[in-house]
Design a protein around this motif. Sequence first.
Motif, mmCIF file in Angstrom:
data_model
loop_
_atom_site.group_PDB
_atom_site.id
_atom_site.type_symbol
_atom_site.label_atom_id
_atom_site.label_comp_id
_atom_site.label_asym_id
_atom_site.label_seq_id
_atom_site.Cartn_x
_atom_site.Cartn_y
_atom_site.Cartn_z
ATOM 1 N N ALA A 96 7.181 -5.533 -2.027
ATOM 2 C CA ALA A 96 6.367 -4.434 -2.546
ATOM 3 C C ALA A 96 6.936 -3.888 -3.848
ATOM 4 N N ALA A 97 8.252 -3.834 -3.959
ATOM 5 C CA ALA A 97 8.875 -3.337 -5.188
ATOM 6 C C ALA A 97 8.514 -4.208 -6.382
ATOM 7 N N ILE A 105 11.095 -14.396 -5.085
ATOM 8 C CA ILE A 105 11.975 -13.532 -4.303
ATOM 9 C C ILE A 105 12.293 -14.282 -3.007
ATOM 10 N N ASP A 106 13.425 -14.995 -3.021
ATOM 11 C CA ASP A 106 13.697 -15.972 -1.959
ATOM 12 C C ASP A 106 15.148 -16.004 -1.486
ATOM 13 N N GLY A 107 15.918 -14.974 -1.805
ATOM 14 C CA GLY A 107 17.310 -14.962 -1.354
ATOM 15 C C GLY A 107 18.157 -16.042 -1.978
ATOM 16 N N ALA A 138 0.831 -1.204 0.000
ATOM 17 C CA ALA A 138 0.000 0.000 0.000
ATOM 18 C C ALA A 138 0.867 1.256 0.000
ATOM 19 N N ALA A 139 1.902 1.273 0.819
ATOM 20 C CA ALA A 139 2.783 2.438 0.894
ATOM 21 C C ALA A 139 3.546 2.639 -0.413
ATOM 22 N N ALA A 140 4.035 1.546 -1.000
ATOM 23 C CA ALA A 140 4.781 1.656 -2.258
ATOM 24 C C ALA A 140 3.882 2.138 -3.388
ATOM 25 N N PHE A 141 2.657 1.639 -3.435
ATOM 26 C CA PHE A 141 1.713 2.070 -4.469
ATOM 27 C C PHE A 141 1.388 3.554 -4.313
#
Length: 265
Positions: free
Chosen positions: A231-232, A252-254, A23-26
């Motif tokens: 979020a990215a 996205i798992d390192g 939400a913040a990234a959007f």
Amino acid sequence: MGRLKDRIAIVTGAARGIGAAVAAAFAAEGAIVWVTDIDEAGGRAVAAALGAPHRFARLDVRLEADWERVVGATVAAHGRLDILVNNAGITGFEAGVVAHDPEHASLEDWRAVHATNLDGVFLGCKHAIRAMRPAGQGAIVNISSRSGLVGIPAAAAYAASKAAVRNHTKTVALWCAGQGLAIRCNSIHPAAVLTPMWEPMLGDGPDRAARMAAFVADTPLRRFGRPEEVAALCVLAASDEAAYMTGAELVIDGGLLAGTAASPR
């Protein structure tokens, strides 16, 4: 900035963790965000922190009537829906550690996990497609998991539900393309991301640091992921930069699934 300028977005499970970060990234990228969750206090706090024109709406993803109400209100307010992020999910361990292996898990616990993780995604996709159809375009992002790509003996319901989310994402992508709609649907597969969902397993005792290290011992990057990193990817998948990507899965798992776990030197 502005990659999602004036896009209308619904984010589920946005009261904390990955959902709050999305939400913040959007919002930072210019979208108008509907923060949704069953946690009213947490959801309202996230929406308030974002400020106007962002808002909170209570949404129990398991209930079709809730989806009809929230999507309907969104379209009534803005005339359209551009983005849906199906993030709401549970592990089954929220009330403490219980048996979730394939031999001892109860049918009730199995169904509870699937009701949120899978039924919620199905309903979200269903009503998002209907809302996006008039414009003929949109983006749906489903949060699956690394656990949806491999077996997890101690979390059978969670793994099965996230595997189903992965497959349903592809079905939605093909359906929309076959309908001549530019409604894209992609899934994101995080591994260990440090959110409140992990707290029942990590605890707050003196062995917390050791538990954290143990959970990421087989991860090549040797750390938990951060909600902002997930979020990215959501921003990318929702943006015009991914206009030719649908039915895809973003891991996205390192480095966990890259091969045999390797210790960094």
